[in-house]
Motif scaffolding. Sequence first.
Motif, mmCIF file in Angstrom:
data_model
loop_
_atom_site.group_PDB
_atom_site.id
_atom_site.type_symbol
_atom_site.label_atom_id
_atom_site.label_comp_id
_atom_site.label_asym_id
_atom_site.label_seq_id
_atom_site.Cartn_x
_atom_site.Cartn_y
_atom_site.Cartn_z
ATOM 1 N N GLU A 135 5.699 6.976 1.439
ATOM 2 C CA GLU A 135 4.910 6.830 0.225
ATOM 3 C C GLU A 135 5.685 7.499 -0.912
ATOM 4 O O GLU A 135 6.275 8.560 -0.716
ATOM 5 N N ILE A 186 6.028 5.941 6.409
ATOM 6 C CA ILE A 186 5.521 4.615 6.765
ATOM 7 C C ILE A 186 6.299 4.016 7.929
ATOM 8 O O ILE A 186 5.734 3.437 8.847
ATOM 9 N N LYS A 187 7.602 4.179 7.888
ATOM 10 C CA LYS A 187 8.417 3.541 8.926
ATOM 11 C C LYS A 187 9.767 4.252 9.034
ATOM 12 O O LYS A 187 10.327 4.685 8.039
ATOM 13 N N SER A 224 10.916 -3.844 8.320
ATOM 14 C CA SER A 224 9.588 -4.316 7.927
ATOM 15 C C SER A 224 8.645 -3.124 7.908
ATOM 16 O O SER A 224 8.804 -2.176 8.661
ATOM 17 N N LYS A 225 7.647 -3.178 7.030
ATOM 18 C CA LYS A 225 6.742 -2.031 6.867
ATOM 19 C C LYS A 225 5.747 -1.939 8.010
ATOM 20 O O LYS A 225 5.261 -2.896 8.507
ATOM 21 N N ASP A 255 -7.486 2.950 5.108
ATOM 22 C CA ASP A 255 -6.361 2.130 5.571
ATOM 23 C C ASP A 255 -5.087 2.799 5.079
ATOM 24 O O ASP A 255 -4.721 2.695 3.916
ATOM 25 N N ILE A 256 -4.453 3.549 5.954
ATOM 26 C CA ILE A 256 -3.248 4.281 5.565
ATOM 27 C C ILE A 256 -2.065 3.653 6.286
ATOM 28 O O ILE A 256 -2.008 3.659 7.519
ATOM 29 N N ARG A 257 -1.123 3.117 5.526
ATOM 30 C CA ARG A 257 -0.069 2.334 6.194
ATOM 31 C C ARG A 257 0.830 3.181 7.087
ATOM 32 O O ARG A 257 1.405 2.686 8.036
ATOM 33 N N GLY A 258 0.915 4.477 6.777
ATOM 34 C CA GLY A 258 1.765 5.333 7.606
ATOM 35 C C GLY A 258 1.022 5.981 8.760
ATOM 36 O O GLY A 258 1.570 6.841 9.444
ATOM 37 N N TYR A 259 -0.227 5.587 8.972
ATOM 38 C CA TYR A 259 -1.009 6.266 10.011
ATOM 39 C C TYR A 259 -1.839 5.268 10.797
ATOM 40 O O TYR A 259 -2.924 4.872 10.379
ATOM 41 N N LYS A 260 -1.271 4.813 11.908
ATOM 42 C CA LYS A 260 -1.978 3.853 12.760
ATOM 43 C C LYS A 260 -1.801 4.286 14.217
ATOM 44 O O LYS A 260 -0.903 3.820 14.905
#
Lengths: 164, 540
Positions: free
Chosen positions: A11, A72-73, A163-164, B175-180
């Motif tokens: 982020e 994120i990745k 890819s994200k 909805d957190i893209r870095g936390y799944k």
Amino acid sequence: MAKHILSVLTENKAGVLSRISGLFSRRGFNIDSLAVGTTQDESISRMTIVVNGDDYIVEQVCKQLNKLIDVIKIKRLDDNDTVSRELSLIKVAANNKTRSDIIQIVDIFRAKIIDVSHETLTIEMTGTEEKHQALIDLLTPYEIKEMVKTGTVSIERGTNIISK
Amino acid sequence: MSGAKALIKTLENEGTEVIFGYPGAANAPIYDELSKSKIRHILPRGEQAAAHAASSYAIMSGKTGVCMATSGPGATNLITGIANAYMDSVPLIAITGQVATSMIGRDAFQEVDITGATAPFCKHNYLIKDANDIAQTLKDAFYIASTGRPGPVVIDIPIDVSTSVIDYKPPHKTDIRGYKPNVKGHPLQIRKICSAIAQSKRPLIIAGGGVGASGAEQLLAEFSQKYQIPVVTTLMGINHSSRCGELLIGMIGTHGVLEANTAVRKSDCIIVLGARLGDRAYTIVHSENSDAVIAHIDIDPAEIGKNVGTHIPIVGDISVVLQQIMKQKIDCNVSENARWANSLIELKKKKKVFKDNKQTANPKSAIRLLSELTGGSAVITTEVGQNQIWTANNYSLSGGGAFITSGGLGTMGFGLPAAIGAKVAAPDKTVVAVEGDGSFQMSLSELATIKQWNIPIKIMLFNNSQLGMVRELQRMKYSSNYFAVGLDGSPDFVKLAGAYGIEASRVSSNDELPDAISKMLRGDIPYLLEIPVDKDESTL
Ligand SMILES: Cc1ncc(C[n+]2csc(CCOP(=O)(O)OP(=O)(O)O)c2C)c(N)n1
């Protein structure tokens, strides 16, 4: 111990860099270099982190980084399938006697002179780490006054993307 | 509405029923709003106790605990509690007041960088700079704290953010893209673990705190029963293995019991369920059992392979993974497993007799009595030190009981506030705080909290006038050079309790223990029982 290149999407928020650098020092991991900037998506930053360590260390680094909510990745880039560059600005002493020699060296390296004064030349150089080292070795006898490097940035060859 | 009101409203919507907190200037607007809410507020006598009580409340209730403090010293006083919750994976929200945004970074009165300070030992933290972000941030914080591997989340709110007026918009789904977090085990690994169990002659389960975080207590019992696999636990696993019945062998590690460590040494297939295998537990597993197949199931991928080399890594929620495993057909020799389990059960049954001393009582006998008299169904909290290990190894928990302790951080002063939090979460249960006289004195101001909020917990105080465990360390490793471990100068604890209006008594020998403990347990009133203990009593 080998060098490993990690590409980390995060982020683009305040405090992310300190979380990441804090994690490295806290867990005793060594960073060789770290370069960061935004991506085509303004809300995402991309870091290239070069880590020194064995497989266990690098796996731990990746897993611990992944635990950070703002990460994120992460992708470990394969050295053979990756293009890496570093940019440096080098201010070297130059006078009437040495200037043309230095310019010649710069030409051979396809670097650029971006600033000139009576006593100095400032060189911009892009390339791999090895190429940098070679240039620096050649410039050292002329006296490098100051130097700044960005750290390595890396991207995969061909159509591969993260890819994200 | 004000930012403070948005905060309280979101807490209400998240189901918060109680906050353990301490006010000050920087969080005064929040307190002003809180006074109008139906959320209960409990004022402990220090912020550290607020964090511990909220953590224990979370462990006991299965909900996310909430604690609160003002900026500066209020926030720094929370730190030990936050670190404790982090090490033991407790879902906790810690809300701190902060100086006004315009003052941040100027070393204002009571300013500390609490997000910076807590980053190494919290799951995540936020400094909220815009009141419009409060609701969403809080909702996300609850989600992060309570899902995946649970942990503490710190939310720092500058006073001007609390007072500024906004148009409240309800938060949307997190909805957190870095936390799944990944909950389902990989099918290939599931097949591998099944065949490892089938091939094993002496399989063993090591149960850790993750079993509870995933609500897998019952599944663990069914799984071990079905294949007759004996179960040993880590310190944090004790609380979640009580349903395993006879198959539960005991705690492993440097402070564990012989039969459990023997099990680890002899097993040829170790199934680790939600345990970090920290250094105190892991030395034994690793160095002496390198031939065993190790399968590690954990929702936190970073734990797998961190301390112990793993042959079968399974990332996922323990309940989900156990269900996946139990759906497979495992072709194992159940009666052979049962024989192996029995050999350990026999070892465990060998009677242990504890010596009686005329001037003191035996703490291990006392815990066994407590266990009998409560039928193992009390909620037990402990301090750190010998008292913790005496309790861990001698209280036999049954269904309905709980064992709440500070595992990863080993925090003295945890037990008393933890008992408060547990009793608030489960008012119908008997809650017993097992105390050491050193640890007790780190939190004894909480006696006032017990009184003020009428939280009737039982306090069983082992008084050896020493920092017992450190004294033992000095005996074993430093040629009995006892230094800085004497606690002369401690008050008369029975009188002290009396000063707080809490009933109390003292025993002087083992013979008096049964009556004294029965008396302590009687009635839903707070009670302190002091048990003098020989200063050279051993931990194990
Ligand atoms: C906050 C904190 N400070 C120091 C320690 C180190 N320590 C571990 S056990 C112990 C002694 C505890 O004494 P007491 O509470 O009387 O219990 P006992 O061992 O006598 O049962 C100490 C000082 C710790 N665990 N936590």
